[in-house]
Design an enzyme around this catalytic site. Structure first.
Site, short mmCIF file in Angstrom:
data_model
loop_
_atom_site.label_atom_id
_atom_site.label_comp_id
_atom_site.label_asym_id
_atom_site.label_seq_id
_atom_site.Cartn_x
_atom_site.Cartn_y
_atom_site.Cartn_z
CG HIS A 22 -1.83 1.18 1.31
ND1 HIS A 22 -3.09 1.18 0.78
CD2 HIS A 22 -1.65 2.41 1.84
CE1 HIS A 22 -3.66 2.35 0.99
NE2 HIS A 22 -2.80 3.13 1.64
CD GLU A 23 1.58 3.64 3.64
OE1 GLU A 23 1.90 4.72 3.08
OE2 GLU A 23 0.49 3.45 4.19
CG HIS A 26 0.30 6.18 -0.79
ND1 HIS A 26 -0.76 6.67 -1.50
CD2 HIS A 26 -0.22 5.56 0.30
CE1 HIS A 26 -1.89 6.38 -0.86
NE2 HIS A 26 -1.58 5.69 0.23
#
Length: 451
Positions: A22-23, A26
């Site tokens: 997820h990170e 980003h």
């Protein structure tokens, strides 16, 4: 490894994998758009390990493994060197900010597809959707023992897991449901379940039982595992006995023993229990005794437990070749997304109980259980958790990715960013909503442990 330690370990592994992807979503899109990333952290709190990369980003593994974050250069959070101002997140166009924020949930969506692809290639062992016991609503609809469930509504059910999920979801809506089956004789037929007659206080996690269905795979053979001392069966039955009949009624599974023992006890006196022991067939006289257990009404019992080592083994394998697994994974992701969004809709409209909201304790328990079932089941669990993380993060709640996307959509409409006071107020509202959701999840987790 104990259940507790196993649950903690597999939860850390699960969240570590999902949060990292997820990170990274980003981080990767931010770097592609020229934004400077100051910190990439897996977990919160005190750093346990850190390293600074050549790009200036500090990579951190922190003590509390319940999330993570990417900290970007931003003029709203501190002074920024004028030479680096163009690399600040707040200086990017609204479309670039939308791309950076949406990249996290998108990474989890892609990870879900990749995990399901791997699961299909490995092959997930399961059970055929063959019915073992049929009662209540299911019997009234014409379903019968030995029927194979081919489809529930429009959803094909190659294994019992698919059938159980589809039946549970339909039970929450309490409408008429068509079930297509193949009878033991090989004929195909459609039966209609009248789910509106389900009790209002039905435990949704046991909806399939409430409908009156028990799969063949959940039925243990009628083999005695142990005999309780000083019980009705003590000194009469022995470990390893296969019970074949009680008072003249045939027994083909351990579940069938209970009702027959109740009938025998209610008529009073002794009855004949037929067993197979060491290749011999014996007829033994037994008189059930009345047992009392806290929390339930008195019942007639023999004092025996099943031999769980004789539990059925998987007889189905959900598997595809490497090429066929890709469209299958995409289709399965779409089905899981539809189920998840449907559950959120049912929770908001009150058609599903708030007890369905689970927290980290339940996640840990399921992580450990799926890991013990094998790699394919653990990959399936990770895929569902990854998709859930993507969907939850897209909810329009301030402090979540969806809340930021809502701000940026408002900015596109009005032509300028929201005021700082409005954004701060939104953050407080988001924190309150998230705290309430987490509180409910922990409450449900603890309630399940108590039960």
């Amino acid at each position: 490894m104990s259940t507790f330690l196993g649950s903690v370990w597999w939860m850390i592994v699960s969240l570590g994998v999902l949060v990292t992807f997820h990170e990274f979503g980003h981080y990767w899109v931010a770097r592609r758009n020229g934004v400077k990333v100051l910190r990439f952290s897996i977990g919160f709190g005190r750093p346990l390990w850190s390293r600074r990369g050549r790009d200036g980003t500090e990579y951190v593994i922190a003590a509390l493994p319940l999330g993570g974050y990417v900290k970007m250069l931003d003029e709203r959070e501190g002074d920024v060197d004028p030479a680096e101002a163009s690399q600040a997140f707040n200086r990017q166009s609204v479309w670039r900010r939308i791309a950076i924020v949406a990249a996290g949930p998108l990474a989890n969506l892609l990870l879900c597809i990749a995990l399901l692809w791997a699961m299909f290639v490995i092959g997930r062992p399961d059970f055929l959707p063959v019915l073992g016991q049929v009662q209540g609503i299911a019997a009234e609809a014409g379903l019968a023992r030995g029927d194979t469930v081919l489809a529930v509504g429009e959803r094909a059910t190659p294994t019992w897991s698919e059938a159980a999920i589809a039946l549970t979801t339909a039970a929450m809506d309490r409408g008429d449901l068509d079930v297509r089956v193949r009878t033991p004789e090989g004929d195909e037929a459609t039966r209609t379940l009248r789910l509106a007659s389900l009790p209002a206080d039905m435990d949704e996690r046991r909806a399939v039982r409430a409908i009156g269905l028990v799969p063949r795979s959940h039925l243990l053979p009628a083999i005695v595992g142990s005999v309780r001392e000083d019980s009705a069966a003590w000194g009469v039955l022995a470990d390893g006995d296969r019970i074949t009949a009680i008072d003249g009624s045939p027994v083909d599974s351990f579940d069938a023993i209970g009702p027959l023992v109740q009938a025998l006890g209610e008529q009073g006196g002794a009855g004949m229990v037929e067993v197979q022991r060491d290749g011999e067939r014996l007829a033994l006289e037994l008189t059930p005794t009345l047992a009392e257990v806290e929390g339930r009404a008195p019942f007639w019992a023999l004092g025996i437990t099943p031999d769980t080592a004789q539990a059925p083994t998987p007889d189905a394998l959900l598997r595809h070749g490497p090429l066929a697994a890709l469209p299958a994974a995409v289709a399965e992701t779409g089905r899981l997304a539809s189920d998840s969004l449907g559950m959120i809709r049912r929770l908001l409209t009150g058609r599903a109980s708030a007890e369905n909201v689970s927290g980290p304790i339940t996640i840990a328990r399921y992580a450990n259980a799926s890991a013990n079932l094998g790699a394919a089941w653990f990959l399936s669990f990770l895929a569902l958790l990854s998709l859930s993380l993507a969907i939850i993060n897209l909810l329009p709640i301030p402090i979540l990715d969806g809340g930021h996307l809502l701000y940026y959509l408002i900015e596109l409409v009005k032509g300028s960013p929201l005021g700082e006071r409005a954004m701060v107020a939104g953050q407080y509202v988001g924190l309150a909503m998230l705290a309430g959701l987490m509180g409910l999840a922990f409450y449900n987790d603890i309630l399940q442990l108590v039960r």
